[in-house]
Design an enzyme around this catalytic site. Structure first.
Site, mmCIF file in Angstrom:
data_model
loop_
_atom_site.group_PDB
_atom_site.id
_atom_site.type_symbol
_atom_site.label_atom_id
_atom_site.label_comp_id
_atom_site.label_asym_id
_atom_site.label_seq_id
_atom_site.Cartn_x
_atom_site.Cartn_y
_atom_site.Cartn_z
ATOM 1 N N SER A 18 0.783 -1.244 0.000
ATOM 2 C CA SER A 18 0.000 0.000 0.000
ATOM 3 C C SER A 18 0.811 1.288 0.000
ATOM 4 C CB SER A 18 -0.951 0.017 1.199
ATOM 5 O OG SER A 18 -2.076 -0.785 0.939
ATOM 6 N N LYS A 23 0.267 3.881 -2.699
ATOM 7 C CA LYS A 23 -0.736 4.937 -2.653
ATOM 8 C C LYS A 23 -0.125 6.332 -2.518
ATOM 9 C CE LYS A 23 -4.083 1.621 -1.055
ATOM 10 N NZ LYS A 23 -4.555 0.828 0.079
ATOM 11 N N SER A 69 -6.291 3.863 3.749
ATOM 12 C CA SER A 69 -5.758 2.888 2.789
ATOM 13 C C SER A 69 -6.857 2.249 1.948
ATOM 14 C CB SER A 69 -4.958 1.802 3.525
ATOM 15 O OG SER A 69 -3.977 1.247 2.691
#
Length: 403
Positions: free
Chosen positions: A61, A64, A118
């Protein structure tokens, strides 16, 4: 026997010194357990520590971060995004912000949901809004990362970091992406947010960052932002930014075996940076002279060094400024040459432009001056006529006698 022991001791000492030189580390370097890590000073761009920093890894993640800064720089934060079926939480794996098909959300709010909570669904909604599809977004994002930020070994196949064999980056590339993003105030405000109220179509809650250093679950002074990640094949990934009066640090750890290890390594990196380095700067416009030729700093030039370093500035005939320490060159910068003839010509042009500007202003108001002058003449002329046309008289015995 004593001589043999002494010889062995000397050999071991020499080998230890050589090992430190090969790895570019000082005796106080941190012990890092994550498979890859880097510590970067954001103002100078200098790498203060690295371990397997150019090995390709799965980022999870922390992807991102790239999606967020791309969206901020290439979209309008006030745009209203309509969530598609593909982007709805029902059709997305992993963590979401429970977006519903047809729900309308601003681009800014989607980026907040992406970074703070997230939300993988928010990532897909952003991708479809900006590029039409996840596939096209990935192409656009990779071009941006290569051409704008300068990544060298990054290829992203999606906006959220869910596992894909071709979805890879390096610790150094992630540090570069974060360093670039840190220059954007809108990004840093979101990146450092601890919590925010989320009023969604089907989900009303308080979003709280998952990054333990950002939300003070693990207290550490100077934390300015962060993003964590995890999928089984990537391990635990972590990107953290922190600052004090002298430094602005980016710490990246990739493929940690467990969550606590990623945070322990990050704290080791930050401690190492703050305890052993300082950043100095040469202001934009600073002038240096070499054999009567002048050179100027084209922007603010920053370099990172040990606080105990003694160094000097040298400029060669090509205009290269070097910051030289006791044993080596700490940093080097290319200055811009000041062409005196060009400066004189520019000064003369500026003077001529000033004169021309004054004449232009004069000519622009001249018609109004002439009109006012003409009106004044007419008024004077009619006043004289009126005076001449008046008959003079005297009064005698209550009677007027004109003459």
């Amino acid at each position: 026997m004593k001589k043999i022991v002494l010889l062995i001791t000397v050999i071991l000492a020499v080998n230890m010194i050589n090992a430190l030189k090969v790895h570019g580390e000082s005796p106080g370097s941190p012990t890092i357990h994550s498979e890859a890590a880097i510590l970067l000073e954001a103002n100078s761009g200098q790498i203060l520590f690295e371990k397997n920093a150019n090995e390709r890894m799965y980022p999870a993640s922390v992807t991102k971060i790239a999606t967020a800064i791309f969206a901020i720089e290439n979209g309008d934060l006030e745009d209203i995004v309509t969530v598609s079926s593909n982007a709805s939480a029902r059709n997305v794996e992993g963590t979401t912000v429970f977006l519903e098909e047809g729900e309308q959300v601003t681009l800014k709010k989607l980026i907040q949901g992406l970074v703070i909570n997230s939300g993988n669904d928010a990532g897909i909604a952003i991708a479809e809004h900006l590029s039409g599809s996840v596939e096209q977004f990935s192409d656009d994002l990779n071009v941006y990362l290569t051409n704008v930020i300068g990544t060298e070994q990054t290829n992203f196949e999606n906006p959220h970091g869910l596992f894909d064999e071709e979805h890879v980056t390096t610790a150094e590339d992630m540090a570069k992406i974060t360093q670039h993003a840190m220059k954007n105030d809108a990004f840093m405000k979101i990146f450092g947010t601890k919590e925010m109220e989320w009023d969604g179509k089907t989900w009303d809650t308080t979003l709280r960052t998952h990054h333990k250093l950002v939300k003070d679950e693990i207290p550490y002074d100077g934390i300015t932002g962060g993003k964590n990640g995890f999928v089984s094949l990537s391990g635990y990934t972590l990107v953290t930014t922190a600052e004090n009066d002298d430094l602005n640090l980016v710490a990246v750890t990739l493929k940690s075996s467990y969550n606590e290890e990623a945070y322990k390594d990050t704290i080791e990196l930050l401690d190492y940076g703050f305890e052993n380095f300082s950043t100095s700067s040469i202001e934009k416009g600073s002038v240096f002279t070499v054999d009567e030729q002048e050179y100027v700093a084209p922007k603010r030039l920053s370099y990172t060094h040990s606080p105990d370093d003694k160094f000097r500035e040298t400029v060669d005939e090509s205009g290269t400024l070097k910051i030289v320490g006791q044993n080596d060159t700490i940093a080097s910068f290319q200055l811009e040459e000041i062409n005196k003839e060009s400066v004189e010509v520019e000064t003369q042009l500026a003077s001529d432009q000033t004169k021309t500007s004054l004449l232009d202003k004069l000519f622009s108001v001249l018609p109004y001056i002439l009109i006012l002058f003409g009106v004044g003449l007419i008024v004077v002329f009619f006043n004289r006529i009126r005076k001449k046309s008046r008959k003079k008289y005297v009064v005698r015995n209550n009677k007027r006698y004109y003459f």
